[in-house]
Design an enzyme around this catalytic site. Structure first.
Site, PDB file in Angstrom:
ATOM      1  N   HIS A  71       0.544 -11.926   2.222  1.00  0.00           N
ATOM      2  CA  HIS A  71      -0.453 -11.130   1.509  1.00  0.00           C
ATOM      3  C   HIS A  71      -0.991 -11.877   0.286  1.00  0.00           C
ATOM      4  CE1 HIS A  71      -1.567  -6.748   0.184  1.00  0.00           C
ATOM      5  NE2 HIS A  71      -2.585  -7.579   0.102  1.00  0.00           N
ATOM      6  N   TYR A  73       0.840  -1.203   0.000  1.00  0.00           N
ATOM      7  CA  TYR A  73       0.000   0.000   0.000  1.00  0.00           C
ATOM      8  C   TYR A  73       0.878   1.257   0.000  1.00  0.00           C
ATOM      9  CZ  TYR A  73      -3.642  -3.318   1.578  1.00  0.00           C
ATOM     10  OH  TYR A  73      -4.504  -4.375   1.715  1.00  0.00           O
TER      11      TYR A  73
END
Length: 340
Positions: A106, A52
């Protein structure tokens, strides 16, 4: 104030987590203001990821000098042990901390376990021994990987899409996490923006006392909405039940959740929005989807070469090219006067 404990971790927080993916779209001071306001009003769980962009850095900046007062979860997309250590070191630096409460794989295409030959899980265990992480988690959009992670017994937490559009198999994932005393973190609680009544979403989550929903927050008005649920948690009533049933009928079947794992497209089509445009037109202010900019993005669908890459990457097994075609046809009809 409703609270939830994540499995056997001992992490007990308000039943509203802060999803920090959207703060990469705003400035550092604005992000810090939102993060601190969330904390000041009872939210202490913050979820981010190495992918991110500067989200981690903004969290580290906001909570400098008060690290022990919040719980931070972040993620690594690493597929090798070498990249794992690089990501962990970078995350620690960006977060301005010497430990991460929950470090998560992730959305891997497989479930890392000890002895699988990748060295990934062994790296997690070593990082925990060194005190750099406290608990080991995994995030995924694939039912098979989530099921394997639960069955393995190696993970402290699972982060998985969950909302009131959940299938029976999704609900079984949630049930098994409770049974195995594994923390469950619910992402996509608003189904990528297709659920437009957060009160109904929060009331649904309130039925699962072991589930921690994380809400993606970018604007203060969004934060204020969820902060109101900290003080007065919504409860399921007949009005909300009727709304949920209506949404389940409208959103049942194959629809794009906007997760973005189909991206990037070799033809630069913004698949994660274009493939759900029909729903966006009807479930958000339609004028936002009819601008010249959005029209240009939708026209890019004409460039699709049907390479199949997006469909191969879709964790929900959708026929993405077919969805793009159907959404583009509907969009053109709306532009030509079709009632929404």
């Amino acid at each position: 104030m409703a609270e939830v404990t994540l499995g056997t971790t001992g992490i007990t927080v308000n039943k509203n987590g802060f999803g920090a993916l959207p703060i990469q779209r705003i400035g550092r001071e604005e992000a810090a203001y939102l993060l601190k306001k969330a904390y000041d009003n009872g939210i202490t769980f913050f979820d981010t990821a190495r992918m991110y962009t500067d989200s981690e850095e903004k969290i580290g900046y906001a909570f400098r000098g008060m690290r022990e007062k919040v719980y931070i979860a972040t993620k690594t997309p690493a597929v090798t042990a070498e990249d794992f250590w690089k990501d962990l070191d970078t995350s620690l630096k960006m977060l301005d901390t010497d430990y991460i409460d929950i470090f998560q794989f992730h959305n891997p295409s497989f479930c890392p376990v000890p002895g699988d030959g990748t060295g990934l899980f062994e790296a997690m265990e070593e990082a925990r021994k060194q005190g750099k992480i406290r608990f080991i988690g995994i995030t995924n959009h694939r039912l098979s990987v989530a099921e394997e992670a639960i069955a393995s017994g190696h993970y402290d937490t699972l982060q998985f899409p969950f909302c009131y559009l959940a299938s029976s198999r999704d609900l079984e994932i949630v049930r098994r996490c409770r049974e195995k005393e594994m923390g469950f973190i619910a992402m996509k609680a608003l189904s990528g923006g297709l659920i437009n009544n957060s009160r109904a979403a929060a009331a649904y989550m309130g039925q699962f006392d072991h589930v921690l929903p994380i809400w993606g927050i970018q604007r203060e008005k969004e934060l204020d909405e969820f902060l109101s649920y900290v003080k007065t948690p919504p409860v399921m009533d007949d009005k909300i039940r009727q709304l949920i049933e209506k949404d389940r009928k409208e959103l049942s079947g194959n629809f794009c959740r906007g997760c973005g794992y189909c991206m990037p497209c070799p033809q630069d089509i913004e698949i994660n929005n274009c493939a759900r445009m029909s729903l966006l037109l009807r479930r958000s202010p339609s004028k936002l989807q009819l601008t010249a900019d959005v029209q240009a993005k939708m026209k890019k669908i004409e460039d699709c070469i049907h390479c199949g890459q997006c469909a191969q990457r879709c964790p929900y097994g959708l026929d993405t090219p077919a969805l793009l075609e159907a959404n583009y046809k509907d969009y053109q009809e709306v532009l030509n006067g079709k009632e929404i």
